[in-house]
Design a protein around this motif. Structure first.
Motif, mmCIF file in Angstrom:
data_model
loop_
_atom_site.group_PDB
_atom_site.id
_atom_site.type_symbol
_atom_site.label_atom_id
_atom_site.label_comp_id
_atom_site.label_asym_id
_atom_site.label_seq_id
_atom_site.Cartn_x
_atom_site.Cartn_y
_atom_site.Cartn_z
ATOM 1 N N ILE A 165 0.868 -1.179 0.000
ATOM 2 C CA ILE A 165 0.000 0.000 0.000
ATOM 3 C C ILE A 165 0.899 1.222 0.000
ATOM 4 C CG2 ILE A 165 -1.871 1.224 1.155
ATOM 5 C CD1 ILE A 165 -2.577 -1.342 2.588
ATOM 6 N N GLY A 166 0.891 1.966 -1.093
ATOM 7 C CA GLY A 166 1.804 3.095 -1.214
ATOM 8 C C GLY A 166 3.234 2.591 -1.188
ATOM 9 N N ASN A 167 4.055 3.172 -0.334
ATOM 10 C CA ASN A 167 5.441 2.731 -0.192
ATOM 11 C C ASN A 167 5.606 1.662 0.883
ATOM 12 O OD1 ASN A 167 6.343 4.580 -2.147
ATOM 13 N ND2 ASN A 167 6.443 6.224 -0.625
ATOM 14 N N ALA A 168 4.519 1.316 1.555
ATOM 15 C CA ALA A 168 4.586 0.344 2.651
ATOM 16 C C ALA A 168 4.349 -1.066 2.135
ATOM 17 C CB ALA A 168 3.559 0.685 3.718
ATOM 18 N N GLU A 169 4.967 -2.018 2.799
ATOM 19 C CA GLU A 169 4.769 -3.429 2.480
ATOM 20 C C GLU A 169 4.496 -4.163 3.786
ATOM 21 O OE1 GLU A 169 7.078 -7.035 0.104
ATOM 22 O OE2 GLU A 169 7.598 -4.927 -0.239
#
Length: 332
Positions: A49-53
């Motif tokens: 999600i976005g830059n998050a994993e």
């Protein structure tokens, strides 16, 4: 003095324990406190999600969880995840929600969603949070920011939550995790099983005249075969045609399950009519309804090809012409 000796010995042993061992002991103690470890179904999924994993799992009770370590990283907290957790009088509060200025913005279900979940992925013990906690946290920080209640050391978390919120909704998180873990396939199989349970009877039903004479009269006509009159002695291949125009289009998976549960005689014919395996509550009524519609389409058709074209438009085969939308059938 003996008590001091044992106390000192205990401290000495504790100091010799490795950090990993101490963490393992704490984890097992916590698991004992909150119940037995649950088991993850299948493999770890990776939710981006976005830059998050975020590492995600589906547990054996169908709870969707995010690993605690990836959760706290996703909301902008840095450094090692601490093993300890803060407690208050009402419920167990994650560290990132422990500040008093956030409390007025807690949703009503935060108590259930914020409790850590202890589970095993088959190789090691894990700690996670319910998937629903992620949108809760995003909302809490967004609401606190709008109210001007955020502290300076919380603003970076609010920014991370704002980014997460752009690609996340409370309802969508479940579907995203199911896709990432492959649980959607298991869920579909379960849904199909429930559909078949409603359609397929566990015991053979008494024979009841089900197929109207008009159905076979029209089938003879459309196939260009002379009507044999009242005897209605049908060619054997009419069984294949019936499977196609009736059972393949009745409900998802029904034709294959009926074929599986209805044995064949040495002659190749079925031991009994397929419809005797349908449930009287749903399967048989749906068959009669479908037969009436198909027979009407037959009467409006000029030939078998014309009939199939019209039938494909109105009653496509499940799983071929159209996808099997199990939600239309798996309902009370």
């Amino acid at each position: 003095m003996a008590e001091d000796h044992h106390s000192k010995g205990g401290h000495s042993r504790a100091e010799k324990l490795s950090a990993e061992r101490r963490s393992d002991i704490a984890r097992k103690a916590a698991a004992s406190r909150w119940g037995n470890l649950r088991e993850a179904i299948g493999h770890e999924g990776s939710l981006k999600i976005g830059n998050a994993e975020l590492a995600c799992y589906v547990l054996d009770d169908e709870t969707r969880v995010l690993s605690r370590a990836s959760f706290v990283r996703a909301i902008g907290r840095t450094g090692k995840v601490k093993g300890g957790r803060k407690f208050d009088d009402e419920f167990q509060t994650p560290v990132f929600l422990s500040a008093e200025n956030l409390r007025p913005f807690f949703p009503s279900d935060i108590e259930d969603n914020s409790k850590p979940i202890f589970f095993s992925d088959g190789a090691s013990e894990m700690i996670g949070y319910r998937a629903e906690l992620l949108p809760d946290v995003c909302d809490i920080f967004a609401d606190a920011e709008r109210a001007g209640e955020l502290r300076s050391n919380q603003k970076h978390i609010a920014e991370a939550c704002r980014i997460l919120s752009r690609g996340l909704t409370r309802v969508g998180i479940i579907g995203l995790i199911d896709e990432a873990t492959g649980y959607q396939n298991y869920r579909a199989a379960n849904a199909l099983a429930r559909v078949l349970e409603k359609f397929i009877a566990k015991e053979l039903q008494p024979w009841v005249k089900t197929f109207p004479e008009d159905f076979y009269r029209e089938l003879f006509r459309l196939r260009g075969i002379k009507n044999p009159g009242t005897t209605f002695k049908k060619p054997q291949y009419f069984g294949h045609l019936t499977n196609d125009v009736i059972y393949s289009r009745l409900a998802p998976g029904v034709k294959d399950e009926l074929s599986r549960t209805t044995p064949k005689l040495p002659s190749g014919r079925r031991k009994h009519h397929l419809h005797r395996n349908l449930t009287p509550e749903l399967g048989h009524p749906k068959l009669r309804e479908h037969l009436a519609s198909v027979t009407t389409i037959m009467k409006l058709s000029n030939g078998y090809g014309d009939f199939i074209r019209k039938l494909d438009q109105i009653h496509p085969r499940f799983g071929e012409t159209i996808p099997m939308n199990l939600n239309d059938w798996d309902s009370d």
